[in-house]
Write an enzyme that holds these catalytic residues in place. Structure first.
Site, short mmCIF file in Angstrom:
data_model
loop_
_atom_site.label_atom_id
_atom_site.label_comp_id
_atom_site.label_asym_id
_atom_site.label_seq_id
_atom_site.Cartn_x
_atom_site.Cartn_y
_atom_site.Cartn_z
N HIS A 233 0.91 -1.13 -0.11
CA HIS A 233 0.01 0.14 0.05
C HIS A 233 0.75 1.28 0.14
O HIS A 233 1.77 1.41 0.84
CB HIS A 233 -1.03 0.14 1.41
CG HIS A 233 -1.99 -0.97 1.04
ND1 HIS A 233 -3.21 -0.79 1.87
CD2 HIS A 233 -2.20 -2.02 0.25
CE1 HIS A 233 -4.05 -1.72 1.59
NE2 HIS A 233 -3.55 -2.73 0.62
N PRO B 131 -4.06 -0.02 19.15
CA PRO B 131 -3.94 -0.44 17.61
C PRO B 131 -4.07 0.77 16.51
O PRO B 131 -3.40 0.24 15.63
CB PRO B 131 -5.18 -1.24 17.52
CG PRO B 131 -6.26 -1.11 18.49
CD PRO B 131 -5.43 -0.28 19.52
N LYS C 133 0.90 -0.13 15.11
CA LYS C 133 2.28 -0.13 15.66
C LYS C 133 2.91 -1.50 16.53
O LYS C 133 3.98 -1.58 16.73
CB LYS C 133 2.60 1.08 16.46
CG LYS C 133 2.42 2.31 15.82
CD LYS C 133 3.62 2.42 14.82
CE LYS C 133 3.36 3.31 13.51
NZ LYS C 133 4.00 2.96 12.50
N TYR D 257 3.92 6.56 10.08
CA TYR D 257 2.89 5.33 9.93
C TYR D 257 3.83 4.39 9.20
O TYR D 257 3.55 3.16 9.44
CB TYR D 257 1.82 5.77 8.95
CG TYR D 257 0.63 4.91 8.51
CD1 TYR D 257 -0.36 4.59 9.61
CD2 TYR D 257 0.80 3.89 7.42
CE1 TYR D 257 -1.28 3.75 9.32
CE2 TYR D 257 -0.14 3.04 7.22
CZ TYR D 257 -1.26 2.83 8.24
OH TYR D 257 -2.00 1.96 8.36
N TYR E 234 -9.16 5.31 7.54
CA TYR E 234 -9.36 5.47 8.97
C TYR E 234 -10.25 6.76 9.02
O TYR E 234 -10.00 7.94 8.80
CB TYR E 234 -7.74 6.00 9.80
CG TYR E 234 -6.78 4.79 9.83
CD1 TYR E 234 -6.76 4.31 10.89
CD2 TYR E 234 -6.10 4.66 8.67
CE1 TYR E 234 -5.58 3.10 11.24
CE2 TYR E 234 -5.12 3.67 8.94
CZ TYR E 234 -4.90 2.92 10.01
OH TYR E 234 -3.86 2.08 10.01
P1 FAD Z 1 2.71 -11.88 21.65
O1 FAD Z 1 2.02 -12.00 20.16
O2 FAD Z 1 1.57 -11.81 22.42
O3 FAD Z 1 3.47 -13.41 21.88
C1 FAD Z 1 3.74 -13.74 23.24
C2 FAD Z 1 3.75 -15.18 23.30
O4 FAD Z 1 4.28 -15.62 24.52
C3 FAD Z 1 2.39 -15.90 23.09
O5 FAD Z 1 2.53 -17.01 22.01
C4 FAD Z 1 2.12 -16.63 24.42
O6 FAD Z 1 1.22 -17.54 24.36
C5 FAD Z 1 3.58 -16.65 25.05
N1 FAD Z 1 3.63 -16.84 26.60
C6 FAD Z 1 2.78 -16.01 27.31
N2 FAD Z 1 3.02 -16.47 28.59
C7 FAD Z 1 3.83 -17.26 28.48
C8 FAD Z 1 4.54 -18.17 29.63
N3 FAD Z 1 4.20 -18.07 30.71
N4 FAD Z 1 5.42 -19.17 29.08
C9 FAD Z 1 5.41 -19.40 27.77
N5 FAD Z 1 5.14 -18.61 26.88
C10 FAD Z 1 4.31 -17.74 27.23
N6 FAD Z 1 -1.21 -4.85 16.68
C11 FAD Z 1 -1.20 -4.29 15.52
O7 FAD Z 1 -0.17 -3.56 15.06
N7 FAD Z 1 -2.39 -4.17 14.76
C12 FAD Z 1 -3.51 -4.85 15.12
O8 FAD Z 1 -4.52 -4.85 14.68
C13 FAD Z 1 -3.50 -5.47 16.50
N8 FAD Z 1 -4.49 -6.10 16.96
C14 FAD Z 1 -4.34 -6.93 18.41
C15 FAD Z 1 -5.36 -7.51 18.73
C16 FAD Z 1 -5.21 -8.34 20.04
C17 FAD Z 1 -6.37 -8.85 20.72
C18 FAD Z 1 -4.03 -8.16 20.67
C19 FAD Z 1 -3.81 -8.95 22.06
C20 FAD Z 1 -2.66 -7.34 20.05
C21 FAD Z 1 -3.05 -6.94 18.97
N9 FAD Z 1 -1.87 -6.10 18.35
C22 FAD Z 1 -2.00 -5.62 16.99
C23 FAD Z 1 -0.58 -6.04 18.80
C24 FAD Z 1 0.01 -7.32 18.11
O9 FAD Z 1 -0.54 -8.33 18.08
C25 FAD Z 1 1.47 -7.49 19.30
O10 FAD Z 1 1.96 -6.22 19.40
C26 FAD Z 1 2.29 -8.51 18.83
O11 FAD Z 1 1.65 -9.98 18.76
C27 FAD Z 1 3.56 -8.53 19.67
O12 FAD Z 1 4.18 -9.94 19.41
P2 FAD Z 1 4.95 -10.57 20.72
O13 FAD Z 1 5.55 -11.65 20.05
O14 FAD Z 1 5.81 -9.40 21.40
O15 FAD Z 1 3.88 -11.06 21.94
C1 DHB Z 2 -5.12 -3.32 11.15
C2 DHB Z 2 -5.28 -2.77 12.35
C3 DHB Z 2 -4.74 -1.87 12.78
O1 DHB Z 2 -4.86 -1.50 14.14
C4 DHB Z 2 -4.39 -0.80 11.94
O2 DHB Z 2 -4.17 0.48 12.29
C5 DHB Z 2 -4.31 -1.05 10.76
C6 DHB Z 2 -4.91 -2.55 10.22
C7 DHB Z 2 -5.57 -4.57 10.96
O3 DHB Z 2 -6.03 -5.31 11.51
O4 DHB Z 2 -5.56 -4.73 9.49
#
Ligand code: FAD
Ligand code: DHB
Length: 389
Positions: free
Chosen positions: A72, A292, A296, A384, A200
């Protein structure tokens, strides 16, 4: 068992760090509480910054992202049902890639498996020990047996509720938090997206976002009270509300149908400082949460991985510990910029309870400034698309 870097958490940050370190000849073990299928069933982020795509390339897992992801070159913002476009490519020569977090994680799992990497699933009771000594270790329970992993370093990639951050003494850790008084109701639907780029939308009824995962899969969100019961939001109720908040031309083009996923997520900003304590490094959601708006979260996790990967390779390859010593300061600088941007974007786009006409006028003025000022659009685009590492 002994390894060089014990990684707690098999989400995107843990797996990416493991994949990069493995390619640099550094040993890792990943401990993931859940099954692989469970991790891959979580629907989360969808927009990858150009730096994130560069990291996937560096990790050797970008082939599918390039083939199936949607580049995009701009995005739409809307106010009062009228949209305008910000053209990242024309302004700063960069773009983002729409490619789901689920797919990134799947590509990482496949790569770890192919390389024979150790990822241990379905475990419990992870505890971190002796982090402030030269010989830390991690214990966990699997199938009723306690196991021990000795290591040089521990990478806490275990999300916002994992044990890693809790292992930092309370008197060392400073926490910063802002909870927003609303949530996002999100749906996934196997329907063509309403727009070829994201929209948005700021609207008197609340924020709305039109996103996508592919040309046939839409991802849509609306601002909603975080404690709304989900059964209040029938598909019809969602489509009706979503349509009202879109620009008029998009509302007319919207194709509706059954949704395949629906959930409400809370919004908050959170930062833990420091991100390093002794031999423990916090990475991704374990250290920080962003609302969200602006996508980021995942991208910030990947930039942490970048800094930690560089630090660990300098240590093992050159015996240079400067990156390790400065990891927290370096990562936090970029984290705070994304915290600021996502706070600003959230504040500018949403309806707050008790919002007065003054606040609404400021939002309108902010968006008018973005619509008319090339400088404001350039600053928006830089943030962004993602600040350089
Ligand atoms: P996570 O993806 O949370 O991974 C952490 C891992 O650690 C998990 O697999 C978990 O099972 C594991 N874990 C936890 N506790 C333990 C333990 N005790 N022992 C072993 N393993 C463990 N970001 C965006 O940019 N856009 C979005 O639209 C967006 N939507 C989101 C929706 C939701 C519901 C959530 C929760 C987050 C969203 N985010 C979004 C944020 C984004 O998904 C996270 O920033 C990203 O997943 C971070 O990655 P991570 O690997 O640091 O953490
Ligand atoms: C999506 C989520 C976001 O928070 C965003 O800013 C843009 C896209 C998505 O899930 O596609």
């Amino acid at each position: 068992m002994r390894t060089q870097v014990c990684i707690i958490g098999g989400g995107p940050s843990g797996l990416l760090l493991s994949q990069l370190l493995d390619r640099a000849g550094i040993d890792t073990v990943v401990l993931e509480r859940r099954s692989r299928d469970y991790v891959l069933s979580r629907i989360r982020a969808g927009v990858l910054e150009s730096g994130t795509v560069g990291m996937l390339e560096k990790a050797g897992i970008a082939t599918r992202a390039h083939a199936e992801g949607l580049p995009h070159t701009g995005t739409y913002l809307a106010v009062q049902n009228t949209g305008f476009r910000i053209d990242f490519d024309a302004l700063i020569g960069k773009q983002v890639l729409v490619y789901g977090q689920t797919e990134v994680t799947r590509d990482l799992y496949d790569a770890r498996e192919k390389a024979g990497g150790i990822v241990i699933h379905d475990l419990d009771g992870v505890e971190l020990h002796d982090l402030d000594t030269d010989a830390p270790h991690v214990t966990y329970v699997k199938d009723g047996t306690t196991h021990r992993i000795d290591c040089d370093y521990v990478a806490g990639c275990d999300g916002s509720h994992g044990p890693s951050r809790q292992a930092i003494p309370k008197d060392v850790l400073t926490e910063f938090e802002r909870v927003y008084p609303f949530g996002w109701l999100g749906v996934m639907a196997d329907l063509p997206p309403v727009s070829h780029e994201l929209i948005y939308a700021n609207h008197p009824r609340g924020f709305a976002l039109a996103s996508m995962r592919s040309p046939t899969r839409s991802r849509y969100y609306i601002q909603a009270p975080v404690d709304d019961p989900l059964d209040k939001w029938t598909d019809d109720a969602f489509w009706d509300e979503f349509r009202r908040r879109l620009p008029h031309d998009s509302a007319e083009a919207l194709i509706t149908g059954p949704t395949i996923e629906k959930s409400i997520a809370p919004l908050r900003s959170y930062v833990a400082d420091p991100m390093k304590w002794g031999r423990l490094f916090l990475v991704g959601d374990a250290a920080h949460i962003v609302p969200p708006t602006g996508a980021k979260g995942l991208n910030l996790a990947v930039s942490d991985v970048h800094y930690l990967f560089e630090a660990l390779t300098s240590h093992y390859r050159d015996g240079d510990d400067h990156g390790i010593e400065t990891y927290s300061q370096t990562a936090l600088k970029r984290v705070w910029n994304a915290i600021r941007f996502s706070w600003w974007f959230t504040t500018t786009m949403h309806r707050f309870p008790g919002q007065e006409s003054f606040d609404q006028a400021i939002q309108d003025s902010e968006l008018r400034n973005l619509q008319t000022s090339v400088n404001a659009q350039t600053v928006f685009s830089e943030n962004y698309v993602g600040m350089p590492y």
